[in-house]
Design a protein around this motif. Structure first.
Motif, mmCIF file in Angstrom:
data_model
loop_
_atom_site.group_PDB
_atom_site.id
_atom_site.type_symbol
_atom_site.label_atom_id
_atom_site.label_comp_id
_atom_site.label_asym_id
_atom_site.label_seq_id
_atom_site.Cartn_x
_atom_site.Cartn_y
_atom_site.Cartn_z
ATOM 1 N N GLU A 16 0.807 -1.228 0.000
ATOM 2 C CA GLU A 16 0.000 0.000 0.000
ATOM 3 C C GLU A 16 0.836 1.271 0.000
ATOM 4 O O GLU A 16 0.535 2.207 -0.723
ATOM 5 N N TRP A 17 1.869 1.318 0.815
ATOM 6 C CA TRP A 17 2.694 2.532 0.914
ATOM 7 C C TRP A 17 3.698 2.553 -0.227
ATOM 8 O O TRP A 17 3.633 3.404 -1.086
ATOM 9 N N ASP A 18 4.642 1.667 -0.237
ATOM 10 C CA ASP A 18 5.580 1.368 -1.328
ATOM 11 C C ASP A 18 6.121 2.578 -2.092
ATOM 12 O O ASP A 18 5.969 2.670 -3.305
ATOM 13 N N PRO A 19 6.798 3.516 -1.419
ATOM 14 C CA PRO A 19 7.308 4.683 -2.137
ATOM 15 C C PRO A 19 8.398 4.363 -3.157
ATOM 16 O O PRO A 19 8.624 5.147 -4.074
ATOM 17 N N SER B 50 7.701 11.318 7.262
ATOM 18 C CA SER B 50 9.052 11.665 7.720
ATOM 19 C C SER B 50 10.089 10.716 7.115
ATOM 20 O O SER B 50 11.203 11.144 6.793
ATOM 21 N N ILE B 51 9.731 9.463 6.941
ATOM 22 C CA ILE B 51 10.636 8.498 6.301
ATOM 23 C C ILE B 51 10.863 8.902 4.847
ATOM 24 O O ILE B 51 12.000 8.892 4.357
ATOM 25 N N GLU B 52 9.783 9.242 4.162
ATOM 26 C CA GLU B 52 9.898 9.643 2.751
ATOM 27 C C GLU B 52 10.819 10.851 2.604
ATOM 28 O O GLU B 52 11.707 10.863 1.747
ATOM 29 N N ILE B 53 10.615 11.841 3.430
ATOM 30 C CA ILE B 53 11.412 13.067 3.335
ATOM 31 C C ILE B 53 12.870 12.789 3.694
ATOM 32 O O ILE B 53 13.780 13.263 3.016
ATOM 33 N N TRP C 226 14.145 10.075 0.727
ATOM 34 C CA TRP C 226 13.999 10.384 -0.700
ATOM 35 C C TRP C 226 13.870 11.878 -0.959
ATOM 36 O O TRP C 226 13.681 12.298 -2.093
ATOM 37 N N LEU C 227 13.932 12.659 0.108
ATOM 38 C CA LEU C 227 13.956 14.122 0.053
ATOM 39 C C LEU C 227 12.644 14.780 -0.344
ATOM 40 O O LEU C 227 12.500 15.967 -0.181
#
Length: 94
Positions: free
Chosen positions: A21-24, A62-65, A68-69
């Motif tokens: 579902e999340w899988d960025p 927060s993990i994404e930022i 992966w910025l």
């Protein structure tokens, strides 16, 4: 069900939700199943602590930022957070 089995079931459910579902990174369709394992235990702890879907979504953001910025799809993050929040309801019913 023992506490260890319950925890194992929770971590497996969290792993699946993060991957499907999340899988960025976009690996759910054929990448490594362990891609998000670094986040499984912290997210499972949020679920066990009774954090809201909004709080879980903030953690995923927060993990994404951090990694992966830039943030990814809000809908995917919010859907994953909602499903993770539903795990709390399921755990209370057990």
């Amino acid at each position: 069900m023992t506490a260890k089995q319950a925890t194992s079931g929770l971590t497996n459910a969290v792993r699946k939700i993060l991957l499907r579902e999340w899988d960025p990174c976009g690996v759910g369709g054929g990448g490594p199943d362990d891609e998000y394992d670094d986040y499984v235990l912290p997210v499972a702890q949020l679920v066990m602590d009774g954090k809201s879907a909004s709080e879980i979504a903030d953690y995923l953001l927060s993990i994404e930022i951090r990694n992966w910025l830039s943030p990814f799809d809000d809908r995917e993050r919010n859907r994953a957070a909602h499903l993770l929040g539903q795990l709390q309801v399921h755990r209370r019913l057990e």
